[in-house]
Design a protein around this motif. Structure first.
Motif, PDB file in Angstrom:
ATOM      1  N   THR A 127      66.046  37.032  50.874  1.00  0.00           N
ATOM      2  CA  THR A 127      66.286  38.263  50.132  1.00  0.00           C
ATOM      3  C   THR A 127      66.999  37.951  48.823  1.00  0.00           C
ATOM      4  O   THR A 127      68.029  37.292  48.821  1.00  0.00           O
ATOM      5  CB  THR A 127      67.135  39.238  50.963  1.00  0.00           C
ATOM      6  OG1 THR A 127      66.456  39.493  52.195  1.00  0.00           O
ATOM      7  CG2 THR A 127      67.359  40.539  50.225  1.00  0.00           C
ATOM      8  N   ALA A 151      66.841  45.038  46.353  1.00  0.00           N
ATOM      9  CA  ALA A 151      66.616  43.700  46.889  1.00  0.00           C
ATOM     10  C   ALA A 151      65.114  43.516  47.103  1.00  0.00           C
ATOM     11  O   ALA A 151      64.388  44.479  47.350  1.00  0.00           O
ATOM     12  CB  ALA A 151      67.357  43.518  48.204  1.00  0.00           C
ATOM     13  N   GLN A 175      62.058  40.506  48.752  1.00  0.00           N
ATOM     14  CA  GLN A 175      61.820  39.301  49.544  1.00  0.00           C
ATOM     15  C   GLN A 175      61.075  38.296  48.671  1.00  0.00           C
ATOM     16  O   GLN A 175      60.068  38.629  48.053  1.00  0.00           O
ATOM     17  CB  GLN A 175      60.986  39.621  50.784  1.00  0.00           C
ATOM     18  CG  GLN A 175      61.690  40.508  51.770  1.00  0.00           C
ATOM     19  CD  GLN A 175      62.830  39.788  52.456  1.00  0.00           C
ATOM     20  OE1 GLN A 175      62.677  38.676  52.918  1.00  0.00           O
ATOM     21  NE2 GLN A 175      63.969  40.413  52.500  1.00  0.00           N
TER      22      GLN A 175
END
Length: 74
Positions: free
Chosen positions: A32, A69, A71
């Motif tokens: 993340t 955030a 990935q």
């Protein structure tokens, strides 16, 4: 008394297994990246994200919002 001790030992053992499992994660796993800053430039919005090792960028239209955030791969 012994039942409580056994439950605590099992909980510690399980947490140890999961914590060491993360240390041996595959290089193909995702991490993340947290939003550091965003900047609008004309009709584009540039979002800057950071992990422990790298800086990542995501370009959006100015009417969109940077996610807090994302990935990313290692």
């Amino acid at each position: 008394m012994i039942k409580n001790i056994m439950q605590k030992v099992m909980a510690l053992a399980c947490s140890f297994i999961f914590s060491t499992g993360l240390a041996f994660a595959s290089t193909q796993t995702a991490v993340t990246a947290q939003l550091v800053k965003s900047e609008a430039d004309g009709t584009v919005l540039i979002c800057q994200y950071r992990t422990m090792k790298k800086i990542h960028f995501k370009v959006l239209f100015t009417h969109q919002v940077c996610p807090l955030a994302i990935q990313v791969g290692h």
